[in-house]
Every structure is written in C-alpha cells, then in structure tokens.
Design an enzyme around this catalytic site. Structure first.
Site, mmCIF file in Angstrom:
data_model
loop_
_atom_site.group_PDB
_atom_site.id
_atom_site.type_symbol
_atom_site.label_atom_id
_atom_site.label_comp_id
_atom_site.label_asym_id
_atom_site.label_seq_id
_atom_site.Cartn_x
_atom_site.Cartn_y
_atom_site.Cartn_z
ATOM 1 N N CYS A 307 0.833 -1.208 0.000
ATOM 2 C CA CYS A 307 0.000 0.000 0.000
ATOM 3 C C CYS A 307 0.867 1.256 0.000
ATOM 4 C CB CYS A 307 -0.965 0.031 1.165
ATOM 5 S SG CYS A 307 -2.195 1.351 0.957
ATOM 6 N N CYS A 487 -5.940 2.207 -4.141
ATOM 7 C CA CYS A 487 -5.413 2.856 -2.933
ATOM 8 C C CYS A 487 -6.370 3.981 -2.537
ATOM 9 C CB CYS A 487 -4.024 3.408 -3.198
ATOM 10 S SG CYS A 487 -3.232 4.100 -1.732
#
Length: 559
Positions: A307, A487
């Site tokens: 991430c 994201c």
C-alpha cells in the site's frame, strides 16, 4: 502465556509479550532466548522491546534469530552456546515454539537418545518426528515421502491465500486443498490507517484464523522452511514434509524494521509509531490527539512496499485532526520520501497536492530513513538526489510515523521460486511461475509490477483460481490479471481520493465517473472505505464471492 517445560534447563513458548517477561521471571526463568527474527508478524513485539522488559525484570535476554522454519547447523551451535552462557533455566520463544523446540532437539541429540527427545517434546505439544528423520539422514530432510499429500497446497492464509482457497472451493467443492500458515490471527490490514486516524478500533480489524479457513480446506498451522519444487515438496518447521500436485505461494512480505538502526528499540515509545503494526496503530492516534505543537515526521522507504499510499494517508489524517483541533498552525509536518514523486500515478497528484498545501506539509523527496535515536528524538536520513553525492542529515522530531523497509520473506528469497531480487517469479498476466508450471503466486510476494494492496489480491485470486481449474482440466490459462490495484487515499476525515489503476499506471475505475470520480476527493469514496469495504472483505472476498473482481479472459487471437 503457556510456558512449556522441555528439560530442567529449558522451557519454550510461542511469541511472548512485554508483560509475559515479568511472568517468566516470576515463574523462575533467569534468562530468555528469542529465536524469532524481528518483523515476521504484524502483531510481533520486537526483541529490543523484550530485552528492555527483561532488563527491568532482572533477567538476561539473548537474540538468536532463526529464519522461519530454517534451522541450520550454525543456528544449533549458536543456540547451544547461548544455553551454556546464560543462567538456567532459560525460556526460548519463537512464533509457535516449534523453532525453539527444534533447536533444543538438535542440541540434545548429541547426548540423548532420539526416543527420549521425541517423548519430552511430544509431552510439551511439539512433534519432532521430522527432526528425528533429519538427524537419522545425516542432517538432511528426506522429501521422497511426505507426511501429508494434497492436490493443491496454498502457502499463506492472508487476504490472497484465503481468497484463492475460497474461490477454488466455490468452483469445485471436491478439490483436495491445504493452506499452510502459522498465524493464529488474521488481520484486515487496510483498516490500520483508520485505526491510526481514530476512526476504527483495532479489535475490529482482527479475527481468529480458524474462523476464516474455508470449509473443507485443511489448515496446517506451521511455518514453511523450504521449497523443493522439482520434487513437488515443501519442508515445514520441525522438518515435516508436505507434497502437492499444484502449489499457490502467497505468504505476504516482510517488514524489515531492523534495516533502520535504532528503530526497533524505540517503536511504541518516544513518539515513534507506525500504522504498519497492529499494536502500534492505536499509538499513532494517541500521539496525534495529544500533540498540540512541534514537528511531525512521516517517512516512506524505497519501493516496493505494501500500500504505497499508506505513509501519506497517515499524514493527511493527522493533519486533518490537527486542523479540526485548531493546532495545525503550530505543527510542522514533514513528509520524508525516499522516492522522487508524491504518488506514482500522476492523475491523482493534483488532488493530493491540494491537501499537502492545506496542511502546509513540506515534501522532502529522496530522503531515506537511516537511523533513529528515540530518547534524543532525532532521525537521520540519507539524502540521495539524482546525480548528486549522498549526504546524511539529522532531523529533530516530536512525533514520527515510520513506514518500514519491506522485502520478500527470507524463506522465499533463498528458494528456487525467487527472482534475483527475492520475489516469486511469475508471468504477470497468468500469475503462473515462469519455471514451474504447477506453481502460481499472488499477493505481495510475487514480482509482477503492480501495487501491493488487498484490492490487487482481490482481483488476482479469481485469475489464479480460474487458471488452476483450467490446468486441472488439461487446458491452457484462461484468465489474465491486468495489474489492477486500488489505494483509497484518506485525505481528510470524510473524504477519499480513490486511486484505481493497472499496469503502466492506466486508470481502472470501478464506477462510472458521474457516480465517483476517483481523481477528486469524495464522500462517496469515504463511505466505500469506511462502511462497505470491511464487510466486503470479511463476507465476500474471503468467502469466494468475487464482487467486481471477475478476471479478464485471455485473448487467444492476440497471441
């Protein structure tokens, strides 16, 4: 904590907490040996923290880390030396206690009959049958006959592993599947940003592993030591052997806290925190809500990391909290990024820059965290801008949120499955291994050039499941992965920039633009992140329900 006596000189245990150190001292242990390398688990207390607690309890501590499942002769020698040097009795621990029990078994084999070793370890709850075979085989684990055999073995029970297992069972309930993972707890790691922002409680991001393993799938609660792909075999901790027809590899990645000097010793104290660890995310929010003035650093290491937006998510949510508390004007926000851009897909940068300006955050590119002095509250960064000589700078801080360097797990790096950088080597479309036709990989551990996110694993799992079924049916791969990743960038409480993209940075929006424009902050994206994604994760993705995750079919005519 259940300390298990192995001999008069040794007890073993699963991972201990700081409070367990005092309990060990109260139980009469005079020393502790840590056999678990730092950074193996998302809820793991580092040895530095254990050592400090041991000192406070008046007992000694020694770090003898053994890579997951990989007990070497040198490890046994170091363990034996530690036992000889430390006051007895000693408590040794690792993730489950298996490595510690194995080390003692090899240590004791020089002076005790194998039968006695098997008896005492079995009484403590550890099966050393595989260790006995290795001892009898001149130190090598025989893999010609395994302890268990399955049609499909999945290594790793994170988001990727459970989603694949559930997807395969949904396609064919008769499949003979085992999933290998030593963890007791499964975490919804995308929620930790929200924990650090004071939105979620940490407990809501954790469930017992046993409750999530799909029905009909055998859970082998063990760590992998090594792969023998030429013999379709896996060696587990305790030198046990599992064989397979087809293998899926998805153990996630390793958080390498030790790569930053002084970091482990100061995590969770001295204003140093990280949303990348379950027990530290609440400390992030504690620091944020109590901070009224001073300097806050937010670090991002070199890629790849899981991430890639998470380091700046922490910055934005912190900035928003300080803005709402009317103290932002007194806080100096510094984003220290080892890379050269704010976000890798340029379409989302303009929206993000609006919030960088709103929170008056300074962007410091090419700044890589090198060391931390917690008590002094200083951090040293190596600054290496293009075509310039690297230099080190030291920055004072009142709070620092750290994103640790990240690598492939050690047992992957040294395996025949890895590329030169240590990641599992796959075809980026079919996710099949480039060398071994009966092996697939997905999630954070493989080397396709995509973002390492849970959303990526959600799209990869159906691709792998479809291609394994095709292989079982004797046909070529039928599904391809397009590099999709997502994201949700939490730019403020109540608004998110929903970045969705594939290979090469191509935008891959899940919704029509009139419903949700991912390049702009929106409340709809926040509602998706806060309210919808957690149940989608627990009740759909991990149960084989592939909502908005249907894989693309391979275009045969294009080949």
């Amino acid at each position: 904590m259940g300390f298990k006596k192995i001999s008069d000189e040794l007890g073993v245990s699963a991972q201990i907490s700081i409070k367990d150190v005092q309990a060990a001292a109260d139980a009469g242990y005079r020393a502790i040996i840590c056999n678990r390398p730092d950074g193996e688990g998302a809820d793991q207390v580092s040895f530095g923290e254990i050592e400090a607690a041991a000192k406070a309890a008046g007992i000694e501590a020694r770090y003898v880390p053994v890579k997951q499942g990989m007990v070497r002769d040198a490890d046994v020698a170091e363990f034996s030396a530690a036992l000889a040097a430390l006051p007895s009795p000693v408590l040794a621990y690792c993730r489950s206690g298996m490595r510690s029990a194995s080390l003692w078994s090899f240590h004791a084999a020089k002076r005790q009959p194998i039968a006695d070793i098997l008896a005492v370890t079995k009484a403590a709850g550890y099966d050393m049958g595989g260790v006995a075979r290795r001892i009898a085989n001149d130190g090598k684990t025989p893999v010609d006959t395994g302890d268990a055999k399955f049609g499909i073995v999945i290594v790793g029970a994170g988001a990727a592993g459970i989603a694949v297992a559930a997807g395969l069972k949904a396609r064919d309930a008769s499949l003979d599947i085992a999933i290998i993972d030593p963890a007791d707890i499964h975490y919804y790691q995308p929620g930790w940003t929200m924990v650090g922002g004071g939105i979620f409680d940490a407990q809501t991001t954790a469930k017992t592993m046993g409750s999530l393993i799909p029905r009909g799938v055998q859970w082998i609660k063990a760590a992998v030591a090594a792969f023998e792909p030429d013999k379709n075999a896996i060696i587990l901790d305790g030198c046990r052997v599992v064989t397979y027809d087809r293998l899926v590899v998805c153990p996630g990645l390793k958080l390498d806290w030790s790569a930053v000097e002084g970091l482990e010793e100061t995590l969770g104290r001295n204003g140093v925190t990280s949303n990348y660890r379950y027990d530290l995310a609440p400390y992030t929010w504690e620091l944020v809500r109590n901070m009224k003035q001073g300097r806050a650093l937010f670090t991002q290491p070199p890629m790849p990391i899981k991430c890639a937006g998470a380091p700046q998510k922490a910055m934005y949510l912190s900035g928003d909290a300080w803005h709402r508390a009317n103290v932002l004007k007194d806080i100096d926000i510094q984003f220290m990024n080892a890379g050269g851009v704010l976000f890798g897909v340029k379409d989302y940068v303009p929206a993000l820059m609006q919030y960088v300006e709103k929170y008056d955050a300074s962007l410091n590119f090419f700044h890589n965290l090198k060391s931390v002095d917690g008590p002094a509250r200083t951090a040293t960064f190596t600054v290496q801008k293009p075509e310039t000589t690297p230099e080190d700078i030291t920055v004072e801080f009142d709070m620092m949120h750290v994103c640790p360097p990240q690598t492939a797990p050690d047992f992957i790096k040294v395996s025949p499955l890895a590329d030169s950088a240590g990641w599992v080597d796959v075809d980026q479309s079919s996710l099949r291994h480039k060398t071994y036709d009966n092996i697939w990989s997905l999630g954070d551990v493989m080397n396709a050039p995509n973002a390492k996110t849970a959303a990526a694993a959600r799209k990869q799992a159906p691709t792998v499941a479809n291609n394994i079924i095709a292989d079982i049916n004797g046909t070529s791969p039928v599904a391809q992965y397009d590099g999709y990743g997502s994201c949700p960038l939490t730019v403020e409480r109540g608004k998110i920039v929903l970045a969705e993209f594939g290979y090469g940075g191509a935008l891959k929006p899940s919704f029509p633009k009139f419903l949700l424009d991912g390049t702009k902050p929106s409340r709809a994206a926040w509602f998706l992140k806060e309210t919808m994604l957690p149940p989608i994760y627990w009740k759909a993705m991990l149960r084989g329900k592939e909502w908005l995750a249907k894989p693309e079919k391979i275009n045969v005519s294009a080949k």
